[in-house]
Design an enzyme around this catalytic site. Structure first.
Site, mmCIF file in Angstrom:
data_model
loop_
_atom_site.group_PDB
_atom_site.id
_atom_site.type_symbol
_atom_site.label_atom_id
_atom_site.label_comp_id
_atom_site.label_asym_id
_atom_site.label_seq_id
_atom_site.Cartn_x
_atom_site.Cartn_y
_atom_site.Cartn_z
ATOM 1 N N ASP A 115 11.674 -4.173 5.930
ATOM 2 C CA ASP A 115 12.763 -4.093 6.563
ATOM 3 C C ASP A 115 13.648 -2.710 6.332
ATOM 4 O O ASP A 115 14.402 -2.163 6.951
ATOM 5 C CB ASP A 115 13.745 -5.155 6.060
ATOM 6 C CG ASP A 115 14.261 -5.150 4.726
ATOM 7 O OD1 ASP A 115 14.450 -6.238 4.037
ATOM 8 O OD2 ASP A 115 14.106 -4.164 3.990
ATOM 9 N N GLY A 175 13.467 -12.447 -5.452
ATOM 10 C CA GLY A 175 13.565 -12.989 -3.856
ATOM 11 C C GLY A 175 12.226 -13.013 -3.257
ATOM 12 O O GLY A 175 11.917 -12.674 -2.050
ATOM 13 N N THR A 176 11.266 -13.715 -3.961
ATOM 14 C CA THR A 176 10.009 -13.948 -3.313
ATOM 15 C C THR A 176 9.340 -15.222 -3.802
ATOM 16 O O THR A 176 9.527 -15.735 -4.809
ATOM 17 C CB THR A 176 8.986 -12.962 -3.641
ATOM 18 O OG1 THR A 176 7.520 -13.390 -3.032
ATOM 19 C CG2 THR A 176 8.609 -13.060 -4.946
ATOM 20 N N CYS A 235 -0.896 3.722 16.392
ATOM 21 C CA CYS A 235 -1.897 3.738 17.573
ATOM 22 C C CYS A 235 -3.033 2.798 17.625
ATOM 23 O O CYS A 235 -3.673 2.863 16.479
ATOM 24 C CB CYS A 235 -2.230 5.211 17.795
ATOM 25 S SG CYS A 235 -3.330 5.343 19.394
ATOM 26 N N GLN A 265 7.300 -6.256 -0.666
ATOM 27 C CA GLN A 265 6.506 -7.014 0.422
ATOM 28 C C GLN A 265 7.566 -6.669 1.765
ATOM 29 O O GLN A 265 7.144 -6.897 2.687
ATOM 30 C CB GLN A 265 6.344 -8.248 0.038
ATOM 31 C CG GLN A 265 5.698 -8.730 -1.189
ATOM 32 C CD GLN A 265 5.711 -10.163 -1.336
ATOM 33 O OE1 GLN A 265 5.125 -10.883 -0.696
ATOM 34 N NE2 GLN A 265 6.482 -10.449 -2.270
ATOM 35 N N ASN A 266 8.788 -6.325 1.412
ATOM 36 C CA ASN A 266 9.633 -6.131 2.597
ATOM 37 C C ASN A 266 9.183 -4.740 3.519
ATOM 38 O O ASN A 266 8.627 -3.822 3.002
ATOM 39 C CB ASN A 266 11.067 -6.025 2.210
ATOM 40 C CG ASN A 266 11.204 -7.495 1.506
ATOM 41 O OD1 ASN A 266 10.660 -8.274 1.483
ATOM 42 N ND2 ASN A 266 12.446 -7.145 0.464
ATOM 43 N N CYS A 297 -2.092 9.469 23.454
ATOM 44 C CA CYS A 297 -3.117 9.227 24.335
ATOM 45 C C CYS A 297 -2.742 8.213 25.338
ATOM 46 O O CYS A 297 -3.489 7.583 26.051
ATOM 47 C CB CYS A 297 -4.121 8.561 23.303
ATOM 48 S SG CYS A 297 -3.955 6.894 22.609
ATOM 49 N N HIS A 355 3.423 -4.304 2.607
ATOM 50 C CA HIS A 355 3.036 -4.896 3.968
ATOM 51 C C HIS A 355 3.499 -3.821 5.140
ATOM 52 O O HIS A 355 3.635 -4.282 6.286
ATOM 53 C CB HIS A 355 3.532 -6.063 3.910
ATOM 54 C CG HIS A 355 3.147 -7.002 2.932
ATOM 55 N ND1 HIS A 355 3.772 -8.257 2.638
ATOM 56 C CD2 HIS A 355 1.685 -7.205 2.555
ATOM 57 C CE1 HIS A 355 3.159 -8.872 1.757
ATOM 58 N NE2 HIS A 355 2.026 -8.257 1.733
#
Ligand code: BV8
Length: 236
Positions: A93, A177-178, A116, A90-91, A140, A108
């Site tokens: 980083d 770790g969630t 853009c 989910q990280n 653009c 994510h």
């Protein structure tokens, strides 16, 4: 006995020992910040510069962090199990990538990519802090947005489908770790349980999952994950 296929599901907690703020711990990213103010398309439409300031501050923080022993243990698992190994994070980083993980399902998105707002084209962006906020599309001239999935936005279908298939097939699942509160990411650990996987949770705090898993390993991931891996890798 460590049975393959292996699935590793990670959240912000695996990066906590690298100095990256989590979302919901005391002093975490969401403390003092309303999610609706920074991590939704509406927030970005309302005040793109404010959203970009929050994301750029995270990019600056992460840029000074390095992967920890838990990230490195996950790389060793991929080295040992090859195509019988899947990493879903989910990280955003980028620490799994910097540790050496090669095949990563990023549910994510990433802090190190922009998109853009006109045509969705992606641009790698490793400079932190960004020279100008909000950044402008080099093709653009429209505004660029963070290349992440905000609340109320759909996850990439192919990525989520691949993660769900891995959750169905895995015989061993490590949940590291969630808090397990964000969906549909949090559904993956439940799919694994429904399919009879041996699920191991690594978290200093108990979560809603803790009573359902085969092994709940309390403690900080940088300590518990390498230790568990050393004890179990030889059992294969
Ligand atoms: C969507 C952006 C369709 C990038 C993030 C049911 C089904 C589907 C959707 C929903 C649903 N119910 C509600 C929803 C809507 C919503 C949702 O889940 N809301 C929650 C809050 C209830 N989901 C969505 O909007 C998703 N989109 O489903 O689209 C749709 C559309 C409209 C309406 C309905 C459906 C999109 C979700 C993606 C949101 N974007 N991030 C970024 O900025 O990072 S989520 C954000 O929180 C992060 O990405 C992170 O992945 C996620 C979860 O956080 P964790 O990683 O778990 O971190 P947290 O701080 O919470 O916990 C850290 C844990 O680590 C703790 O347990 C702690 O104890 C532990 N820890 C601490 N230190 C350590 C440690 N562990 C080990 N070692 C340590 N040292």
């Amino acid at each position: 006995m460590l049975k393959a296929p292996i699935l590793v599901l990670t959240g912000a907690g695996i990066s906590a020992d690298s100095g990256v703020s989590t979302f919901r711990d005391a002093g975490g990213l969401w403390e003092g910040v309303r999610v609706e103010d920074v991590a939704t398309p509406e927030a970005f439409a309302r005040d793109p510069e404010k959203v970009w300031r929050w994301y750029d501050a995270r990019r600056v923080q992460v840029a000074s962090c390095v992967p920890n022993a838990a990230h490195r243990a996950v790389v060793e698992m991929e080295d040992q199990f090859g195509d019988q190994f899947t990493l879903v994070t989910q990280n955003v980083d980028g620490l799994h990538e910097r540790a050496g993980s090669r095949h990563i399902h990023r549910l994510h998105g990433s802090l190190w990519s922009t998109r853009c707002t006109r045509d969705g084209r992606r641009f790698p962006q490793t400079e932190a802090p960004l020279p100008t906020l909000p950044p402008i599309c080099p093709e653009c001239g429209e505004m660029l947005r963070p290349d992440v999935v905000w609340f109320g936005e759909l996850l990439d279908r192919a990525t989520m489908d691949a993660a769900a298939r891995a959750a169905e097939r895995a015989r061993t699942v490590l949940v590291i770790g969630t808090s397990g509160v964000v969906y549909p990411a949090a559904s993956l650990q439940l799919i694994a349980l429904e399919h009879g996987a041996h699920v191991v949770e690594f978290n200093p705090e108990r979560t809603a999952l803790s009573d359902l898993v085969a092994e709940y390993v309390p403690g900080r991931a940088a300590t518990t994950v390498p230790s568990w891996w050393q004890q179990n890798r030889s059992a294969t």
